[in-house]
Design an enzyme around this catalytic site. Structure first.
Site, PDB file in Angstrom:
ATOM      1  N   LYS A 116      33.341  29.842  46.259  1.00 19.58           N
ATOM      2  CA  LYS A 116      34.502  29.090  46.738  1.00 19.58           C
ATOM      3  C   LYS A 116      34.410  27.594  46.436  1.00 19.58           C
ATOM      4  O   LYS A 116      35.409  26.958  46.112  1.00 19.58           O
ATOM      5  CB  LYS A 116      34.674  29.310  48.248  1.00 19.58           C
ATOM      6  N   GLU A 200      36.030  23.066  55.635  1.00 14.90           N
ATOM      7  CA  GLU A 200      37.447  22.826  55.422  1.00 14.90           C
ATOM      8  C   GLU A 200      38.068  22.296  56.701  1.00 14.90           C
ATOM      9  O   GLU A 200      37.629  22.643  57.801  1.00 14.90           O
ATOM     10  CB  GLU A 200      38.194  24.121  55.049  1.00 14.90           C
ATOM     11  N   HIS A 235      40.101  37.483  60.941  1.00 15.05           N
ATOM     12  CA  HIS A 235      40.183  37.136  59.518  1.00 15.05           C
ATOM     13  C   HIS A 235      40.411  38.348  58.622  1.00 15.05           C
ATOM     14  O   HIS A 235      40.337  38.225  57.397  1.00 15.05           O
ATOM     15  CB  HIS A 235      38.931  36.379  59.053  1.00 15.05           C
ATOM     16  N   GLU A 275      45.072  32.751  46.558  1.00 13.82           N
ATOM     17  CA  GLU A 275      45.327  32.671  47.990  1.00 13.82           C
ATOM     18  C   GLU A 275      45.455  31.216  48.426  1.00 13.82           C
ATOM     19  O   GLU A 275      44.643  30.365  48.049  1.00 13.82           O
ATOM     20  CB  GLU A 275      44.211  33.367  48.766  1.00 13.82           C
ATOM     21  N   GLU A 293      41.249  30.359  47.606  1.00 10.44           N
ATOM     22  CA  GLU A 293      40.348  31.095  46.724  1.00 10.44           C
ATOM     23  C   GLU A 293      41.156  32.002  45.815  1.00 10.44           C
ATOM     24  O   GLU A 293      42.362  32.182  46.002  1.00 10.44           O
ATOM     25  CB  GLU A 293      39.369  31.942  47.542  1.00 10.44           C
ATOM     26  N   ASN A 295      41.088  35.963  44.176  1.00 11.33           N
ATOM     27  CA  ASN A 295      40.501  37.303  44.130  1.00 11.33           C
ATOM     28  C   ASN A 295      40.738  37.864  42.737  1.00 11.33           C
ATOM     29  O   ASN A 295      41.892  38.064  42.327  1.00 11.33           O
ATOM     30  CB  ASN A 295      41.129  38.209  45.185  1.00 11.33           C
ATOM     31  N   ARG A 297      40.773  40.620  41.128  1.00 13.05           N
ATOM     32  CA  ARG A 297      40.916  42.082  41.149  1.00 13.05           C
ATOM     33  C   ARG A 297      42.294  42.421  41.694  1.00 13.05           C
ATOM     34  O   ARG A 297      43.059  41.535  42.076  1.00 13.05           O
ATOM     35  CB  ARG A 297      39.855  42.701  42.052  1.00 13.05           C
TER      36      ARG A 297
END
Length: 615
Positions: A116, A200, A235, A275, A293, A295, A297
Site C-alpha cells: 500500500k 492515514e 472492514h 479503491e 489501494e 486490487n 484481480r
C-alpha cells in the site's frame, strides 16, 4: 481464444468461471482438496485434479501443484479467481515461465500495487489524489507516534501488505496509539508475513467507492463505472451496489478518470479495481475522494458491474488473456439501472457471526435474483474455508426496485440446519438509513443491535406452523359451533415452546416427518412436536416438562415451589453440542423439580411439573 483453462480456485468463483468458459466453448479443469472432493465446482468442470489435503496451505496455495495439474491435463491457461494466489506475483511469473497463459495482470503490475505504501507513492506521482498520511520507511514506534500527532487524531494504522480488513486499527487519541500499533503489527505479521504499517488520516463519514478498470495488451484502458461498498462489518464488505448513490456526474468523471490514470501508471492488463475513500460529510465531492489501494484481480462484487453494464467480465478476462483487444470502447459503455449484491454467509449473527459448519439439509434461495454459489443441497460447509455460501444479486431500473428485490429474495430464503446472516442482511437492507442511502462505513457498527434478526419467528408464523404439524394428527381437535383451539408443547430449534393455535390455520410450510421449517425474514427455524419414546406428547394442559433427548443439565433457573410465568426458562439442557432451554408451558407453581446441575438425563425423563394456580 484459449481452448482449455485450469481454475486455481474453488467454490462460487470457480463455478462462475466455468459458466462463462462453457459458453465460450472452453474446456475447464478444476482443482480440489480432500474437503472438496464432492464439491459443485469439481463436478461442473470438464476435468478435475486432486491437489492435496484440506488446509489451504497444503492444497490451494501450492502453486507448483497447480501448475503441474495444468500440465497433466493439457490446460493452456490458469485463471486464479480471487483470493488464494490471485495477487501472488511469484505464482503469476511461475505460470508464465511454465509456458502457460496467466489470466491476470503482468506480475510487475501486481508487485507495483502489492504494498500500500509503494502504491500510494506511485499514484501520487501519476496525479491520483491519495489520502493524507505517512508512508515513510522509518517504522520506529517513536516516529510513527510523532507522525500520528502531526496528521491529527483520529488516525488509521494499516498494514502495508494488508487486505480483507486485517491489519487495520483506528486510533482515537495518542494514549491508545502504542497498544494499537503492537496489535496491528502482530496481526499483519501473522496474516501477511510483513509487520510494516502506514498511517492515514481517519476520514469523517467515510464512503468506500471503487472503480472497475480493464486494460488489454494493445494499450487500451477503460473503466466500467463505480461501485459503492460502504456497508461493511469489521472492514469486511456486506452489501455492494452500482452505481454509487448520490454520485454527481462531475465526481464520477473525476474518479473514473483517476482510476484509468492509475491503471495506465502500471501498464495494467486485465481486470482490476481502484479503491477510493470518500469523505461523505458534504456529499460525494470530487475534491474529497482519495486513492486507497488497487486490487489486481477480479473482485467478489463484480456481478453488480456486470448487471449495470451488460458485460461478462470473466469473458473480458479470457479474451484479453488470449491477446484480443477490449470488447468495447469507453464510448460504448453505459450504465443501465441499478444493482445490489449481498454476501450470504454460513454464520450466526447471534453468536458474534461465528461460522456455522455442517451439512445443508435444506437450501433454497429462490429464483428472482442472480445466485452465484458453489454449494447445493446436501453440501458440506467445512471449517477449512471462507463460509460464504452464495452471492445474491438483484438488478432493477432504479435503486429502490433493486433494494426491494434483493430484500425479498433474502427474506424468502430457506436454509437449514446451518445458521446464516440472511436475516441480518434483510435488516440492513430495510434500515431507514440504507433505504435513504445515508450510508458510510460505520453504519453497521453504530446500528449493530438494530440489525440483529429476531431469535424467534413471529407469533403468527408459530401458530400457523403448529397448526400445520397438528392438523390431522394426534394434536389436532374438532369442536362444533366454536373455533378449534389447541395448546401444546413443541420444540423450536430444540427449545421447548408452548403454542396456542388453531389447527385449521395450516399455512403453506415445508413439511417432512412431522417437522416444519419456518422461514421468515431470512431466518429459518425448525418446529417439531414434543416427543417422548417416539410418541407425540407434552400437551401443555398436563404441565409436564420432559427431556426431549438425552443430555446433561448445565444450569437450573428455578426450584420446587417457585412461581413461574408462561415461557419462563426452567433449566438448560446440553445435548448434541447445543444448549436447549426448557420453559414453563403456562404460569403456575413448580410442583415437582427433578433437575440437578451437572446431572445426565435420558430422553423423556420428567424434569419438572407445573401446576396451574387456582383462580
Amino acid at each position: 481464444m484459449i481452448r482449455s483453462l485450469l481454475i486455481a480456485n474453488r467454490g462460487e468463483i470457480a463455478c462462475r468461471i466455468v459458466r462463462t468458459a462453457r459458453r465460450l466453448g472452453i474446456r475447464t479443469v478444476a482443482v480440489y482438496s480432500d474437503a472438496d472432493a464432492g464439491a459443485l465446482h469439481v463436478r461442473e468442470a470438464d476435468a478435475a485434479v486432486h491437489i492435496g489435503p484440506s488446509p489451504v496451505r497444503e492444497s490451494y496455495l501450492l502453486g507448483d501443484r497447480i501448475i503441474a495439474a495444468a500440465r497433466e491435463t493439457g490446460a493452456e491457461a490458469i485463471h486464479p479467481g480471487y483470493g488464494f494466489l490471485s495477487e501472488n506475483a511469484d505464482f503469476a511469473q511461475a505460470v508464465i515461465d511454465a509456458g502457460l497463459i496467466w489470466v491476470g495482470p503482468d506480475p510487475a503490475s501486481i508487485t507495483a500495487m502489492g504494498l500500500k505504501d509503494a502504491a500510494k507513492s506511485l499514484m501520487s506521482e501519476a496525479g491520483v489524489p491519495v489520502t493524507p498520511g505517512y508512508l515513510g520507511q522509518d517504522q520506529s514506534g517513536t516516529r510513527l507516534a510523532a507522525e500520528a500527532d502531526a496528521i491529527g487524531y483520529p488516525v488509521l494504522i494499516k498494514a502495508v501488505a494488508g487486505g480483507g480488513g486485517k491489519g487495520m486499527r483506528k486510533v482515537d487519541g495518542p494514549g491508545d496509539f502504542a497498544e494499537a500499533l503492537l496489535s496491528c503489527r502482530r496481526e499483519a505479521a501473522s496474516s501477511f508475513g510483513n509487520d510494516q504499517v502506514l498511517l492515514e488520516k481517519w476520514v469523517t463519514n467515510p464512503r468506500h467507492i471503487e472503480v472497475q478498470v480493464f486494460g488489454d495488451g494493445h494499450g487500451n484502458v477503460v473503466h466500467l463505472f463505480e461501485r459503492d461498498c460502504s456497508l461493511q462489518r469489521r472492514h469486511q464488505k456486506v452489501i455492494e451496489e452500482a452505481p454509487a448513490p448520490g454520485m454527481y456526474d462531475a465526481t464520477r468523471e473525476a474518479i473514473c478518470d483517476a482510476a484509468v490514470r492509475a491503471a495506465r501508471a502500471v501498464d495494467y492488463v486485465g481486470a482490476g479495481t481502484i479503491e477510493f475513500i470518500a469523505d461523505g460529510s458534504e456529499g460525494l465531492r470530487a475534491d474529497r475522494i482519495w486513492f486507497m489501494e488497487m486490487n489486481t484481480r477480479l473482485q467478489v462484487e463484480h456481478p453488480v458491474t456486470e448487471a449495470i453494464t451488460g458485460q461478462d467480465l470473466v469473458e473480458w478476462q479470457l479474451r484479453v488473456a488470449s491477446g484480443e483487444p477490449l470488447p468495447q470502447t469507453q464510448e460504448q459503455l453505459s450504465i443501465n439501472g441499478w444493482a445490489m449484491e449481498a454476501r450470504l454467509y454460513a454464520e450466526d449473527p447471534a453468536k458474534g457471526f461465528l461460522p456455522s459448519i455442517g451439512t445443508l439439509d435444506f437450501f433454497d434461495l429462490g429464483e428472482n435474483c442472480r445466485i452465484d454459489t458453489g454449494v447445493e443441497l446436501g453440501a458440506e460447509i467445512s471449517s477449512f474455508y471462507d463460509p460464504m455460501i452464495a452471492k445474491v444479486i438483484a438488478h432493477g431500473p432504479e435503486r429502490e426496485s433493486a433494494r426491494r428485490r434483493l430484500a425479498a429474495c433474502l427474506s424468502d430464503s430457506v436454509i437449514w440446519p446451518l445458521r446464516t446472516n440472511a436475516g441480518f442482511l434483510v435488516k440492513a437492507l430495510e434500515h431507514p438509513a440504507f433505504v435513504e442511502a445515508d450510508i458510510d462505513t460505520g453504519l453497521v457498527e453504530r446500528e449493530g443491535e438494530a440489525l440483529m434478526p429476531p431469535e424467534r419467528p413471529s407469533g403468527a408464523a408459530l401458530t400457523d406452523a403448529a397448526a400445520a404439524l397438528a392438523f390431522g394428527g394426534e394434536l389436532g381437535g374438532f369442536r362444533l359451533n366454536a373455533p378449534v383451539r389447541s395448546d401444546a408443547l413443541f420444540l423450536l430449534n430444540g427449545e421447548a415452546v408452548a403454542i396456542s393455535f388453531d389447527p385449521q390455520r395450516a399455512g403453506d410450510r415445508e413439511e417432512s416427518d412431522e417437522v416444519v421449517l419456518i422461514a421468515e425474514g431470512g431466518q429459518t427455524w425448525r418446529l417439531s412436536p414434543w416427543r417422548m419414546n417416539g410418541v407425540a406428547t407434552g400437551g401443555a394442559s398436563d404441565g409436564l416438562v420432559l427431556s426431549p433427548m438425552p443430555g446433561r443439565i448445565i444450569s437450573v433457573a428455578v426450584g420446587r415451589g417457585d412461581k413461574v410465568a408462561r415461557g419462563q426458562r426452567l433449566l438448560t439442557l446440553e445435548a448434541m453440542k447445543m444448549e436447549h432451554g426448557l420453559v414453563a408451558p403456562f404460569g403456575g407453581i413448580v410442583a415437582e423439580f427433578n433437575a440437578t446441575e451437572g446431572s445426565q438425563v435420558s430422553e423423556g425423563a420428567l424434569l419438572a411439573r407445573i401446576d396451574k394456580e387456582e383462580a
